[in-house]
Write an enzyme that holds these catalytic residues in place. Structure first.
Site, short mmCIF file in Angstrom:
data_model
loop_
_atom_site.label_atom_id
_atom_site.label_comp_id
_atom_site.label_asym_id
_atom_site.label_seq_id
_atom_site.Cartn_x
_atom_site.Cartn_y
_atom_site.Cartn_z
N HIS A 10 42.94 -6.27 45.61
CA HIS A 10 43.42 -5.81 44.31
C HIS A 10 42.78 -6.73 43.27
O HIS A 10 43.15 -7.88 43.15
CB HIS A 10 44.94 -5.97 44.27
CG HIS A 10 45.68 -4.74 43.89
ND1 HIS A 10 45.88 -3.70 44.76
CD2 HIS A 10 46.29 -4.39 42.73
CE1 HIS A 10 46.60 -2.76 44.17
NE2 HIS A 10 46.85 -3.15 42.93
N GLU A 34 46.98 -8.42 45.65
CA GLU A 34 47.87 -7.81 44.65
C GLU A 34 49.00 -8.76 44.26
O GLU A 34 49.43 -8.81 43.11
CB GLU A 34 48.45 -6.52 45.22
CG GLU A 34 49.36 -5.76 44.28
CD GLU A 34 49.80 -4.43 44.86
OE1 GLU A 34 50.27 -3.57 44.08
OE2 GLU A 34 49.68 -4.23 46.09
N ARG A 83 45.12 1.98 50.80
CA ARG A 83 46.35 2.72 51.05
C ARG A 83 46.30 4.10 50.39
O ARG A 83 45.26 4.51 49.86
CB ARG A 83 47.56 1.91 50.55
CG ARG A 83 47.64 1.71 49.05
CD ARG A 83 48.72 0.71 48.71
NE ARG A 83 48.86 0.53 47.27
CZ ARG A 83 49.29 -0.60 46.70
NH1 ARG A 83 49.59 -1.64 47.46
NH2 ARG A 83 49.41 -0.69 45.39
N ASP A 143 44.90 -2.36 35.22
CA ASP A 143 44.02 -3.24 35.98
C ASP A 143 42.64 -3.33 35.33
O ASP A 143 42.04 -4.40 35.23
CB ASP A 143 43.87 -2.73 37.42
CG ASP A 143 45.20 -2.60 38.15
OD1 ASP A 143 46.10 -1.93 37.62
OD2 ASP A 143 45.32 -3.14 39.26
N GLU A 158 46.60 5.46 47.69
CA GLU A 158 46.59 5.31 46.23
C GLU A 158 45.15 5.38 45.75
O GLU A 158 44.66 6.44 45.41
CB GLU A 158 47.29 4.00 45.83
CG GLU A 158 47.67 3.95 44.37
CD GLU A 158 48.70 2.87 44.10
OE1 GLU A 158 48.99 2.64 42.92
OE2 GLU A 158 49.22 2.25 45.06
#
Length: 726
Positions: free
Chosen positions: A626, A605, A344, A353, A346
């Protein structure tokens, strides 16, 4: 190295078109040629029609204003008597809208020139040397890449021929921040064949690769000049079986290719995508109802050039698929920086993380060089007040959150533990100290971290309605990490021979004040942090209470980004290994295996990115690649398989091996290729003389303590076989 070359740019702004810098030169008699090069953007260099090097998206992503990597290539074998060097330049991270919600920074980047600097050093048979420098003798022209950005994809026109060349323009550009390549190169690593082509209920033609990857599509087509290929990317299909891109947010993630006559093969040059599916929005033959062949499509997997070092396997197919998902999640997000997601608008180096996952990361792959470079950017981008950006390289996203900023202490310490070289501690020690000074200057209490804005237990399942943050108290999390980072800084200082009495005293006071202040624990994450960070006065009692709470919560986790990485460690460390396995092997939501039951090929995610009824958790923040929750794999290495490095002898110079079997698995094995050699541990249930036993096969490259059935044995490097009751 001294830079004598000048920065050059096109004479006129070419808009979205990627400029091509060109230089013709003689090479007769040259026996060696080395090209040193970097750019304001991402570049692809071609000498006499052949690509220079295998670095994709060079020069990578660093804190450009402070550290811009240059690359050195031996191009001797590409030389001819007459030579043409062509360098195509895309916007990349340097000049592209990354992230696209920081409008001020986007405008600043958009105003930057498409800059190139290079030096080609030639050595001749007679010993003569010559250096060709970027200057006004170079030319620029428009190339076939008409548009290329990280988020939106690439537009390519194969009909475009090499046009008129205009002289390049020299401009004032810094060279003092240019550094030799420090991190791993980004490279094409593997190729995934298309698994199927199908038509959705909406009539969309979709190619499925069966695996979510980061990289780009390569396709082959037999076309007429002017035919158009237009392709969209997606991670998942919706519950009706149609193509779904809403979770890409504003990232268009598209390929637009205009064909020349004949058979041709294309793959993007200066961008990347996160995807499992591609939709053929336009493709030669589709309008006539002809579907292309599977063989026409290949997914090219791209990530930093890390060596695989760790492997986990078991008798449980769902668990094995999860292990695979963890690996694919790391590969997909370790593209020069440890990004949160690859698809996306980002794709940023989120510190929270990274600190959660770094132990798993360092067992799965050799990431010492990868993190050495990223942590150097962290130190370079550290704020004047000592806080650390939420993302590194910093992108104006903010700083100062507990657990996120603590990547500044947790990451270098883990790299030291896994690989045994204190150089990473020396490189980062000032950053660690400045971070602690920041906490001390911003908190309202000298021995607790109170106040401030934090992400807290991000995505905790016990979050209040309408919140992304779990219910764990912000001051509790911040103060717990304050203690932990203080302890790690003291440990790092002792390794380096520094005076750490100040940090030792601070740590004692934080622990004392924490215990006096937080006399009760209210959430799973609070219990976990209190035990794992050594803050609970009675860790056994606290771990027992955690186990009771987990059971009371339905034998399911309620933790978020802060608590989840440590949850199973606390349970198994204090006699609740059976409950830890219950959580690991759970298939109902929420669990690590629930996404696997929904067809996940990477880590999600959100535990319920796709809910039981097939609906999506959300559209605005729902990545299906993610890696953070894959951190549980370090528990499988360390507790289930039992492989531990010893703090007093880091880098697996000494090893503790204490496997913890569970009867719900027939067998499990883990292995890590360490700096000293391969350590492996496999246990399986067998029947001997009518009695069920555990068979333990262990190989160690270092002196080790092996603990089987509660009995410790000191052994030298070698392979060993044990049988035990449990």
């Amino acid at each position: 190295m001294e830079w004598k070359a000048e920065w050059i740019r096109p004479q006129q702004d070419m808009g979205d078109v990627c400029p091509v810098f060109v230089k013709e030169f003689e090479g007769k008699g040259a026996v060696k040629a080395e090209l040193r090069i970097t750019a304001m953007g991402v570049y692809e260099a071609v000498l006499n029609g052949q690509r220079v090097g295998s670095f994709v998206l060079a020069p990578g992503w660093t804190s450009y204003e402070k550290r811009l990597q240059y690359q050195s290539y031996d191009v001797t074998k590409l030389l001819g008597e007459k030579n043409l060097l062509e360098v195509t330049l895309g916007k990349g991270w340097y000049r592209g809208p990354v992230p696209d919600w920081n409008k001020e920074d986007m405008a600043r980047k958009a105003a930057l020139p498409a800059g190139l600097i290079a030096q080609l050093h030639l050595t001749y048979e007679d010993g003569r040397e010559e250096t060709i420098l970027t200057d006004e003798t170079w030319g620029t022209r428009e190339g076939q890449i008409r548009f290329s950005e990280i988020y939106d994809g690439e537009t390519f026109d194969a009909r475009v021929e090499a046009g008129d060349v205009s002289p390049a323009v020299c401009f004032e550009g810094r060279t003092d921040q240019l550094i030799p390549q420090q991190g791993e190169e980004i490279r094409e690593q593997e190729r995934v064949k298309a698994a199927r082509i199908f038509t959705t209920p909406k009539g969309e033609v979709v190619v499925d690769f069966g695996q979510e990857v980061t990289g780009y599509l390569e396709f082959c087509v037999d076309a007429r000049e002017g035919d158009v290929v237009e392709i969209s990317h997606a991670e998942v299909m919706d519950k009706e079986g149609s193509f779904y891109t809403e979770n890409y947010r504003s990232a268009k993630a598209k390929i637009h290719y205009t064909c020349r006559d004949g058979v041709q093969t294309y793959k993007p040059h200066l961008t990347f995508f996160g995807f499992r599916y591609v939709r053929l929005d336009r493709f030669p033959g589709l309008e006539e109802g002809r579907l292309p062949d599977l063989e026409q499509f290949t997914a090219v997997v791209v990530h930093s050039d890390m060596k695989r070092t760790g492997y986990l396997r078991s008798s449980n197919p769902l668990l094995n698929r999860f292990f695979s998902n963890v690996i694919w999640g790391q590969k997909g997000n370790f593209l020069d920086v440890p990004t949160d997601c690859p698809q996306r608008n980002e794709r940023l180096g989120w510190t929270g993380d990274a600190q959660a996952f770094i132990k798993t990361a360092s067992y799965n792959f050799d990431v010492e060089k990868f993190f050495t470079k990223w942590l150097a950017d962290m130190a370079a981008d550290q704020c004047e007040n000592g806080s650390v950006g939420h993302v590194i390289p910093a992108c104006g996203v903010g700083s100062g959150s507990a657990a996120w900023d603590d990547a500044s202490t947790i990451c270098p310490w883990q790299i030291y533990l896994t690989y045994g070289d204190p150089a990473i501690l020396r490189q980062q020690f000032d950053c660690m100290k400045k971070y602690l000074a920041f906490i001390g200057s911003t908190t309202k209490d000298p021995y607790l971290w109170t106040g401030g804005e934090h992400f807290e237990d991000w995505l905790g399942l016990d979050a209040p309605v309408g919140s992304y943050k779990g219910s764990t108290r912000a001051d509790f999390i911040a103060s717990a990490f304050y203690a932990h980072s203080t302890l790690l800084t003291a440990k790092a200082g002792r390794v380096l021979g520094e005076d750490v009495s100040e940090y030792e005293a601070l740590y004692k006071n934080i622990v004392k004040t924490f215990r006096e202040t937080f006399t009760d624990y209210r959430t799973q994450t609070e219990y976990v942090l209190a035990v794992h960070f050594g803050l609970a006065e009675d860790p056994q009692k606290t771990a027992d209470a955690l186990a009771q709470k987990v059971v009371a919560d339905g034998s399911r986790l309620m933790t978020g980004f802060v608590g989840t990485p440590y949850l199973l460690h606390v349970l198994s460390g204090y006699g609740h290994t059976d409950l830890a396995y219950t959580l690991l092997l759970r298939t109902e939501y929420p669990s690590w295996l629930y996404p696997v039951t929904k067809g996940a090929t990477t880590v999600w995610e959100h535990w319920d990115g796709i809910m039981e009824n097939g609906d999506f958790w959300s559209a605005d923040m729902n990545s299906f690649n993610h890696y953070a929750y894959g951190a549980v794999a370090d528990w499988v290495y360390e507790e289930a398989a039992g492989i531990h490095t010893v703090e007093e002898a880091p880098g697996f110079a000494r090893i503790r091996i204490a496997p913890k079997p569970d009867e719900r698995l027939d067998w499990l094995e883990g292995s890590i290729q360490t700096r000293h050699g391969l350590v492996s541990s496999k246990w399986s249930w067998v029947e001997l003389d009518g009695v069920k036993k555990v068979r333990c096969e262990i190989t160690t490259p270092s002196p080790s303590t092996i603990v089987i059935d509660g009995v410790s044995r000191e052994v030298e490097p070698g392979s060993y076989l044990f049988f035990a009751d449990k």
